[in-house]
Design an enzyme around this catalytic site. Structure first.
Site, PDB file in Angstrom:
ATOM      1  CB  CYS A 237      -8.005   1.138   0.797  1.00 49.49           C
ATOM      2  SG  CYS A 237      -8.548   0.530   2.368  1.00 49.49           S
TER       3      CYS A 237
ATOM      4  CB  THR B 233       8.220   5.167  -1.450  1.00 46.26           C
ATOM      5  OG1 THR B 233       7.288   4.087  -1.316  1.00 46.26           O
ATOM      6  CG2 THR B 233       7.467   6.468  -1.617  1.00 46.26           C
TER       7      THR B 233
HETATM    8  C1  LIG Z   1       6.169  -2.099  -1.932  1.00 50.49           C
HETATM    9  C2  LIG Z   1       6.323  -1.511  -3.265  1.00 50.49           C
HETATM   10  C3  LIG Z   1       6.820  -0.205  -3.415  1.00 50.49           C
HETATM   11  C4  LIG Z   1       7.146   0.678  -2.242  1.00 50.49           C
HETATM   12  O1  LIG Z   1       8.271   0.189  -1.551  1.00 50.49           O
HETATM   13  P1  LIG Z   1       8.709   0.778  -0.134  1.00 50.49           P
HETATM   14  O2  LIG Z   1      10.098   0.290   0.051  1.00 50.49           O
HETATM   15  O3  LIG Z   1       7.758   0.187   0.852  1.00 50.49           O
HETATM   16  O4  LIG Z   1       8.628   2.251  -0.201  1.00 50.49           O
HETATM   17  C5  LIG Z   1       6.980   0.274  -4.703  1.00 50.49           C
HETATM   18  N1  LIG Z   1       6.684  -0.465  -5.780  1.00 50.49           N
HETATM   19  C6  LIG Z   1       6.215  -1.727  -5.680  1.00 50.49           C
HETATM   20  C7  LIG Z   1       5.916  -2.506  -6.914  1.00 50.49           C
HETATM   21  C8  LIG Z   1       6.018  -2.285  -4.419  1.00 50.49           C
HETATM   22  O5  LIG Z   1       5.543  -3.526  -4.319  1.00 50.49           O
END
Ligand SMILES: *Cc1c(COP(=O)(O)O)cnc(C)c1O
Length: 393
Positions: free
Chosen positions: A331, A76
């Site tokens: 969700c 993220t």
């Molecule tokens: C889980 C996920 C994220 C977010 O990753 P985090 O490390 O939890 O912030 C972003 N993109 C995809 C495709 C994901 O599966």
């Protein structure tokens, strides 16, 4: 061997830390706890050496250079740095970004916010298999685009996008290319030069590493754009991301990625076998099981299926003692929204609300798959029976 219930089949959401990864991390908490920025003593030096060795291993996994890896708190944050950082670096007003309708919420939410900041965003559609429409993409690219973002593999359907083709279209039309490889890294070969990727995001906890650690790859040559930092402070990570480095996380992430890559061929084959066993088991036991998204262009660990006539929420509720599964669309609000991924594929609402995502992983075995088939079939039949009862009476 007795089954441990509930069976965890939600490996798209997160994965357990592999024991070997944990062991690599443990000394970083207790003995080798230096701050990698401390220059005046051996504690700092030892931490820095481990961080740089990890950076080199991670870079190698995507055929990048070590200095092109920026450590973050997860995907993220890497996505936010890529999108907001490139937006800030672009002085042409207003910049035009392109992405796909089936991207992860983190990426779509960033674009939504950037629109409020004056960015022009084009959301490209997908076909009924979940694959990005390349004609639509190229049409958008012809209008002059700063940054195009398309994920490597989808977190709901496991559908693998034609990122190599997308990367070369972007290069041809002068757009930067960013790919969210969070679901793909460790499961398929990814080389940033083959992909023509200028930016790439990934996260440790989706591949048997720890939560709270990820990275952003930023191409150094040819340097076409450099994101503006979104986190000011001590100037860590070549000024792109300040904050004391998460040394246990970084060492764990490097170990986790290497393990995935070492075991990739055999493990992907094993998971594909189990996934196909799950699908044929369900199809033999039940009428009308439909796969959502292309079955061929898909991660081996993923099965996203609809059970017509059954509400996925009711199904998961009925199975919660046995199975940890989800619909894939995390969700966050009280209200259950239809999955934006399945909606973009043009699926009818009742098919979307009857869809379930199975995410297989390292611990998944035949006994678990067979139990899953039995319990899902029982529960689907029970719920369909109730429905016939209520609609006829
Ligand atoms: C889980 C996920 C994220 C977010 O990753 P985090 O490390 O939890 O912030 C972003 N993109 C995809 C495709 C994901 O599966």
């Amino acid at each position: 061997m007795p089954l441990n219930l509930p069976i965890y089949l939600d490996h798209h959401a997160t994965t357990p830390v592999d024991q070997r990864v944990l062991e690599a991390m443990l000394p970083l908490f207790t003995t080798n706890y230096g701050n990698a920025s401390s220059k005046t003593h051996s504690f700092g030096r030892a931490a820095r050496e481990l961080v740089e060795a990890s950076r080199a291993r991670i870079a190698k996994s995507i055929r990048a250079k070590p200095k092109e890896i920026v450590f973050t708190s997860g995907a993220t944050e890497a996505i936010n740095l890529a999108l907001k950082g490139i937006f800030r670096s672009e002085h042409k007003t207003p910049p035009h970004f392109v992405t796909a309708k089936t991207e992860h919420k983190a990426l779509l939410d960033c674009h939504c916010w950037l629109e409020s900041e004056g960015c022009q965003v084009t959301y490209v559609g997908v076909d009924c298999d979940g694959v990005v429409n390349l004609d639509e993409l190229e049409e958008a690219l012809r209008t002059g685009v700063t940054l195009t973002s398309v994920m490597a593999a989808n977190n709901e359907t496991g559908v693998v996008q034609p990122v190599t083709e997308i990367g070369s279209l972007c290069r041809q039309h002068g757009s930067l290319f960013f790919t969210d490889a969070t679901q793909a890294l460790g499961k398929m070969a990814l080389a940033v030069d083959d992909l023509n990727a200028d930016l790439l995001a990934a996260s440790a906890h989706k591949l048997y590493g720890p939560k709270g650690c990820g990275f952003l790859y930023v191409r150094s040559k040819p340097r076409r754009a450099r994101p503006v930092t979104q986190l000011h402070g001590g100037g860590h990570e070549r000024g792109l991301r300040s904050g004391t480095l998460n040394t246990p996380g970084i060492v764990g992430m490097a170990e986790a990625i290497d393990l995935c890559l070492q075991e990739m061929t055999g493990e992907q084959q094993r998971l594909r076998g189990l996934r196909d066993r799950l699908l044929s088991g369900l199809q033999n036991a039940l009428e009308g099981v439909v796969v959502n998204g292309s079955l061929d262009r898909r991660l081996a660990m993923n099965l996203n299926v609809s059970f017509p006539g059954v509400e996925a929420e009711a199904l998961m509720m009925g199975l919660r003692e046995d199975l940890a599964i989800s619909t894939g669309s995390a969700c966050t609000s009280e209200k259950i929204e239809p999955s934006h991924v399945l909606s973009a594929m043009g699926l009818a609402e009742d098919r979307i609300f009857s869809s379930v995502r199975f995410g297989l992983g390292r611990s998944t075995n035949e006994a678990e798959i067979d139990h899953t088939v039995v319990r899902v079939a029982q529960e689907v039949k029970r719920l369909r029976g109730l429905r016939i009862h209520t609609t006829s009476g």
